[in-house]
Design a protein around this motif. Structure first.
Motif, short mmCIF file in Angstrom:
data_model
loop_
_atom_site.label_atom_id
_atom_site.label_comp_id
_atom_site.label_asym_id
_atom_site.label_seq_id
_atom_site.Cartn_x
_atom_site.Cartn_y
_atom_site.Cartn_z
N TYR A 3 69.66 -55.54 -11.14
CA TYR A 3 68.53 -54.65 -10.91
C TYR A 3 67.52 -54.76 -12.04
O TYR A 3 66.79 -53.82 -12.35
CB TYR A 3 68.99 -53.20 -10.75
N SER B 228 65.45 -51.76 -5.22
CA SER B 228 65.42 -52.53 -6.47
C SER B 228 66.80 -52.89 -7.00
O SER B 228 66.90 -53.59 -8.00
CB SER B 228 64.67 -51.73 -7.54
N ASP B 229 67.88 -52.39 -6.35
CA ASP B 229 69.24 -52.69 -6.79
C ASP B 229 69.88 -53.61 -5.76
O ASP B 229 70.04 -53.22 -4.60
CB ASP B 229 70.06 -51.41 -6.94
N GLY C 144 66.29 -47.75 -6.05
CA GLY C 144 66.52 -47.54 -7.47
C GLY C 144 66.44 -46.08 -7.84
O GLY C 144 66.52 -45.18 -6.99
#
Length: 288
Positions: A206, A187-188, A178
């Motif tokens: 996300y 996180s994506d 991220g």
């Protein structure tokens, strides 16, 4: 913003997007500043968001796009009536001014928004469900009749009552770090659904998870990486994640042929095997 034979179109972020919609701005006349939603479609029948995207972010639109996806605005409110600033008038008075102005200047590119009458919350909820199921509406906008026009996203006098999100079970395919405080976490995520015996991408998300869930997902990604492509990690196709989203549309840009609008993580299905994730046939039924 309409000033005689010259009109300009602005996005909610203040960007001048007039050049991308010459068919719309060249058809407007009168003098007013209006607030509404930009749509594409014939005879004020809106096409889905994916068709609108064909015309967004283009300096010069293709002639075929102007023909196939003509632009119009569904008008909600009026800020200036001619040279007069009416933002401090109550909504009921601004609406009366807007209706009078539209009766003379609407033409073929401005469509006056509908006002829904209701007696109680149950009746309004039924109208919301009908709009979502029949026309694909995202929800209802509820405004106090005496409210003033305030810039930004005021809380209290105006309330957007969105329809319940659609839900599908997907399989995590790829992960990427991220940004900002998430730069040290994966996180994506890219998620997929089954098409026959293969999993094809259907959307990226996300958001929607807690900090604790983010740590769990990051740990899982690091422990289940099977390949790397620069900053992107391909992972084992084992983790099922329930995605929430507003709507699904056909999209040639995605391998699945489907794009999700505003996807976000709803639940992490640690308990569910990947074989039970949703199929492309199931998701196609949600298009529209």
């Amino acid at each position: 913003v309409i000033d005689g034979d010259r009109a300009r179109l602005f996005s909610r972020t203040g960007d001048d997007i007039s050049a991308a919609f010459p068919d719309l701005v060249e058809a407007l006349g009168g003098r007013a500043v209006l607030d509404g939603e930009l749509l594409v479609g014939h005879d004020f029948d809106p096409m889905n968001f994916n068709h609108l995207q064909q015309r967004l972010n283009r300096k010069t639109p293709a002639k075929s796009h102007i023909r196939d996806y003509p632009a119009f605005v569904r008008v909600y409110d009026m800020l200036f009536d001619g040279e007069e600033d009416i933002r401090d008038l109550p909504l009921v008075d601004r609406r009366r001014r807007l209706e009078a102005w539209m009766a003379t200047h609407a033409g073929t590119r401005l469509d006056l928004s509908e006002i829904l009458a209701f007696n109680d919350w149950d009746e309004l909820a039924a109208l919301r469900r009908m709009g979502a199921e029949t026309h694909g509406h995202e929800g209802l906008m509820i405004k106090q009749l005496q409210s003033l026009y305030v810039a930004g996203r005021p809380k209290g006098p105006w309330f957007k009552w969105k329809r319940d999100p659609r839900l599908i079970d997907t399989v995590m395919m790829y992960a990427q770090r991220g940004h900002g405080r998430r730069s040290s976490f994966y996180s994506d995520y890219t998620f997929g659904i089954w098409r026959g015996n293969e999993i094809v991408p259907v959307g990226k998300a996300y958001s929607g998870f807690t900090d604790g869930e983010l740590r769990d997902l990051d740990k899982w990604v690091r422990g289940n990486t099977v390949n790397r492509f620069g900053p992107v990690r391909e992972v084992e196709k084992d983790l099922v994640v329930e995605l929430a989203f507003d709507s699904a549309h056909e999209s040639p840009r995605h391998k699945s042929g489907i794009a999700l609008r505003f996807p976000r993580v709803s639940r992490i299905r640690w308990d569910k095997p990947a074989s039970e994730a949703d199929t492309i046939e199931t998701v196609r039924k949600l298009i529209g």
